[in-house]
Design an enzyme around this catalytic site. Structure first.
Site, PDB file in Angstrom:
ATOM      1  N   ASN A 154       0.884  -1.175   0.000  1.00 53.89           N
ATOM      2  CA  ASN A 154       0.000   0.000   0.000  1.00 53.89           C
ATOM      3  C   ASN A 154       0.913   1.213   0.000  1.00 53.89           C
ATOM      4  O   ASN A 154       1.504   1.551   1.020  1.00 53.89           O
ATOM      5  CB  ASN A 154      -0.889  -0.023   1.252  1.00 53.89           C
ATOM      6  CG  ASN A 154      -1.703   1.259   1.399  1.00 53.89           C
ATOM      7  OD1 ASN A 154      -1.757   2.078   0.473  1.00 53.89           O
ATOM      8  ND2 ASN A 154      -2.326   1.435   2.556  1.00 53.89           N
ATOM      9  N   TRP A 155       1.032   1.833  -1.163  1.00 53.57           N
ATOM     10  CA  TRP A 155       1.979   2.953  -1.292  1.00 53.57           C
ATOM     11  C   TRP A 155       1.480   4.215  -0.593  1.00 53.57           C
ATOM     12  O   TRP A 155       2.234   5.146  -0.404  1.00 53.57           O
ATOM     13  CB  TRP A 155       2.225   3.251  -2.775  1.00 53.57           C
ATOM     14  CG  TRP A 155       3.033   2.210  -3.500  1.00 53.57           C
ATOM     15  CD1 TRP A 155       3.472   1.004  -3.000  1.00 53.57           C
ATOM     16  CD2 TRP A 155       3.510   2.282  -4.845  1.00 53.57           C
ATOM     17  NE1 TRP A 155       4.187   0.326  -3.952  1.00 53.57           N
ATOM     18  CE2 TRP A 155       4.232   1.088  -5.106  1.00 53.57           C
ATOM     19  CE3 TRP A 155       3.411   3.231  -5.873  1.00 53.57           C
ATOM     20  CZ2 TRP A 155       4.842   0.831  -6.339  1.00 53.57           C
ATOM     21  CZ3 TRP A 155       4.005   2.977  -7.103  1.00 53.57           C
ATOM     22  CH2 TRP A 155       4.716   1.793  -7.333  1.00 53.57           C
ATOM     23  N   LYS A 156       0.197   4.249  -0.257  1.00 50.87           N
ATOM     24  CA  LYS A 156      -0.418   5.446   0.357  1.00 50.87           C
ATOM     25  C   LYS A 156      -0.160   6.668  -0.536  1.00 50.87           C
ATOM     26  O   LYS A 156      -0.116   6.515  -1.749  1.00 50.87           O
ATOM     27  CB  LYS A 156       0.105   5.627   1.784  1.00 50.87           C
ATOM     28  CG  LYS A 156      -0.059   4.329   2.619  1.00 50.87           C
ATOM     29  CD  LYS A 156       0.137   4.517   4.086  1.00 50.87           C
ATOM     30  CE  LYS A 156      -0.073   3.181   4.804  1.00 50.87           C
ATOM     31  NZ  LYS A 156       0.002   3.273   6.254  1.00 50.87           N
TER      32      LYS A 156
ATOM     33  N   HIS B 100      -9.390   1.364   4.834  1.00 52.85           N
ATOM     34  CA  HIS B 100      -8.130   1.539   5.560  1.00 52.85           C
ATOM     35  C   HIS B 100      -8.366   2.475   6.752  1.00 52.85           C
ATOM     36  O   HIS B 100      -9.154   3.410   6.665  1.00 52.85           O
ATOM     37  CB  HIS B 100      -7.057   2.118   4.632  1.00 52.85           C
ATOM     38  CG  HIS B 100      -5.682   2.038   5.229  1.00 52.85           C
ATOM     39  ND1 HIS B 100      -5.244   2.946   6.167  1.00 52.85           N
ATOM     40  CD2 HIS B 100      -4.687   1.142   5.069  1.00 52.85           C
ATOM     41  CE1 HIS B 100      -4.024   2.603   6.544  1.00 52.85           C
ATOM     42  NE2 HIS B 100      -3.662   1.516   5.888  1.00 52.85           N
TER      43      HIS B 100
ATOM     44  N   GLU C 152      -6.732   4.831   7.862  1.00 55.15           N
ATOM     45  CA  GLU C 152      -6.494   6.251   7.559  1.00 55.15           C
ATOM     46  C   GLU C 152      -7.710   6.874   6.891  1.00 55.15           C
ATOM     47  O   GLU C 152      -8.004   8.050   7.076  1.00 55.15           O
ATOM     48  CB  GLU C 152      -5.230   6.389   6.699  1.00 55.15           C
ATOM     49  CG  GLU C 152      -3.975   6.118   7.522  1.00 55.15           C
ATOM     50  CD  GLU C 152      -2.810   5.514   6.754  1.00 55.15           C
ATOM     51  OE1 GLU C 152      -2.805   5.563   5.511  1.00 55.15           O
ATOM     52  OE2 GLU C 152      -1.902   4.969   7.431  1.00 55.15           O
TER      53      GLU C 152
ATOM     54  N   GLU D 206      -5.216  -4.716  10.516  1.00 54.32           N
ATOM     55  CA  GLU D 206      -4.181  -3.713  10.736  1.00 54.32           C
ATOM     56  C   GLU D 206      -4.449  -2.988  12.049  1.00 54.32           C
ATOM     57  O   GLU D 206      -5.239  -2.032  12.077  1.00 54.32           O
ATOM     58  CB  GLU D 206      -4.174  -2.700   9.591  1.00 54.32           C
ATOM     59  CG  GLU D 206      -3.920  -3.308   8.232  1.00 54.32           C
ATOM     60  CD  GLU D 206      -3.339  -2.300   7.252  1.00 54.32           C
ATOM     61  OE1 GLU D 206      -2.285  -2.613   6.689  1.00 54.32           O
ATOM     62  OE2 GLU D 206      -3.912  -1.215   7.073  1.00 54.32           O
TER      63      GLU D 206
ATOM     64  N   GLY E 161       2.806   2.347  10.831  1.00 54.72           N
ATOM     65  CA  GLY E 161       3.784   3.417  10.689  1.00 54.72           C
ATOM     66  C   GLY E 161       4.473   3.793  11.985  1.00 54.72           C
ATOM     67  O   GLY E 161       5.153   4.818  12.064  1.00 54.72           O
TER      68      GLY E 161
ATOM     69  N   SER F  24       3.706  -2.039  10.378  1.00 49.79           N
ATOM     70  CA  SER F  24       5.152  -2.138  10.614  1.00 49.79           C
ATOM     71  C   SER F  24       5.714  -3.520  10.285  1.00 49.79           C
ATOM     72  O   SER F  24       6.614  -4.014  10.958  1.00 49.79           O
ATOM     73  CB  SER F  24       5.499  -1.742  12.056  1.00 49.79           C
ATOM     74  OG  SER F  24       5.105  -0.407  12.293  1.00 49.79           O
TER      75      SER F  24
ATOM     76  N   GLY G 186       2.937  -1.083   4.223  1.00 46.55           N
ATOM     77  CA  GLY G 186       3.002   0.347   3.932  1.00 46.55           C
ATOM     78  C   GLY G 186       4.427   0.765   3.612  1.00 46.55           C
ATOM     79  O   GLY G 186       4.931   0.532   2.513  1.00 46.55           O
ATOM     80  N   GLY G 187       5.097   1.351   4.594  1.00 41.55           N
ATOM     81  CA  GLY G 187       6.437   1.920   4.403  1.00 41.55           C
ATOM     82  C   GLY G 187       7.409   1.018   3.662  1.00 41.55           C
ATOM     83  O   GLY G 187       8.102   1.467   2.742  1.00 41.55           O
TER      84      GLY G 187
HETATM   85  P1  13P Z   1       3.191   0.424   7.658  1.00 40.97           P
HETATM   86  O1  13P Z   1       3.670  -0.866   7.048  1.00 40.97           O
HETATM   87  O2  13P Z   1       3.917   1.631   7.147  1.00 40.97           O
HETATM   88  O3  13P Z   1       3.124   0.342   9.149  1.00 40.97           O
HETATM   89  O4  13P Z   1       1.685   0.626   7.139  1.00 40.97           O
HETATM   90  C1  13P Z   1       0.793  -0.440   7.228  1.00 40.97           C
HETATM   91  C2  13P Z   1      -0.418  -0.087   6.463  1.00 40.97           C
HETATM   92  O5  13P Z   1      -1.165   0.805   6.831  1.00 40.97           O
HETATM   93  C3  13P Z   1      -0.681  -0.827   5.222  1.00 40.97           C
HETATM   94  O6  13P Z   1      -1.959  -0.558   4.742  1.00 40.97           O
END
Ligand code: 13P
Length: 251
Positions: A9-11, A96, A98, A168, A174, A214, A235-236
């Protein structure tokens, strides 16, 4: 039997040229590695068309990070499920944390989005998870059960078969603070039992439940070794090909 999946997930990261370069890199790495799981990248709307043209979507799945809760029309700035599907994408992340937290997404709007995604042959990667306070006060199972029931249990068993779930825990996103493999397994097994209550054991056993928060090359193998953890939503660490492939190779 259910699939193992690692999805990025590149966000809201990378410009189009940067994203295109990353997608090409991942595409080449996946082609070279023959991974033991499905690999998917979920990218910003602006990136979908060029990325779809640059990768082999039979080997590297492509998804959006959201879609609209209406089919079409006067909804300025929104992108519909049919628009996403028309790019060549096969997946869409929905719900998600967010989006729930910053954009006010509710189970009601998510039911619309899920229905539209399915109508357009997109597989939803449906996110659920508790916040820190709910983890600490012990209500996390109830919270996650409610998110699953309210967001998805209007679906028929056949429709539900197209859903990928992603657990999640919001406190792990993050933050560098990963859920332990035991915490993830407990929750994933619980989610599977909730699905089994509604749709039966076969449907529950066939549902892929990914862990997100994470997740990185150093902890992926331990998480993925758990019987009910069927992969990760990353994510990251999905923004660097080497890290992302390090997670893919945990299978
Ligand atoms: P991180 O891997 O950056 O913690 O993010 C997880 C995430 O929200 C994937 O959708």
């Amino acid at each position: 039997m259910r699939k193992n999946i690692v999805a990025g997930n590149w966000k809201m990261n990378t410009t189009v040229p940067e994203g295109l370069e990353l997608a090409k890199e991942v595409n080449a790495a996946v082609a070279a590695a023959t991974p033991k799981c499905d690999v998917i990248i979920c990218v910003p709307f602006t990136h979908l068309v060029p990325v779809a043209q640059a990768i082999d979507t039979n080997k590297l799945g492509l998804g959006a990070e959201n879609c609209a809760d209406h089919a079409k029309g006067a909804y300025t700035g929104e992108v519909s499920a049919s628009m996403v599907a028309s790019t060549g994408a096969g997946y869409v992340i929905l719900g998600h944390s967010e989006r729930r937290q910053y954009y006010g997404e509710t189970s009601e709007t998510l039911r619309e989005k899920v229905a539209l995604a399915l109508q357009n042959n997109l597989k939803p990667i449906f996110c659920i998870g508790e916040v820190l306070e709910e983890r600490e006060n012990g209500t996390y199972n109830d919270v996650v059960r409610k998110q699953v029931e309210e967001g998805l249990f209007n679906l028929s068993a056949e429709e539900f078969g197209n859903i990928v779930l992603a657990y999640e825990p919001v406190w792990a996103i993050g933050t560098g603070k990963t859920a332990t493999a035991e915490q993830a397994e407990d929750m994933h097994a619980f989610i599977r039992s909730v699905i089994a209550e509604k749709y039966g054991k076969e449907v529950a056993d066939n549902t892929s439940i990914l862990y997100g928060g994470s997740c990185k090359p150093s902890n992926a193998a331990e998480l993925f070794a758990k019987p009910d953890v069927d992969g990760g939503l990353i994510g990251g660490a999905s923004l660097k090909c080497e890290d992302f492939m390090g997670i893919v190779s945990a299978f």
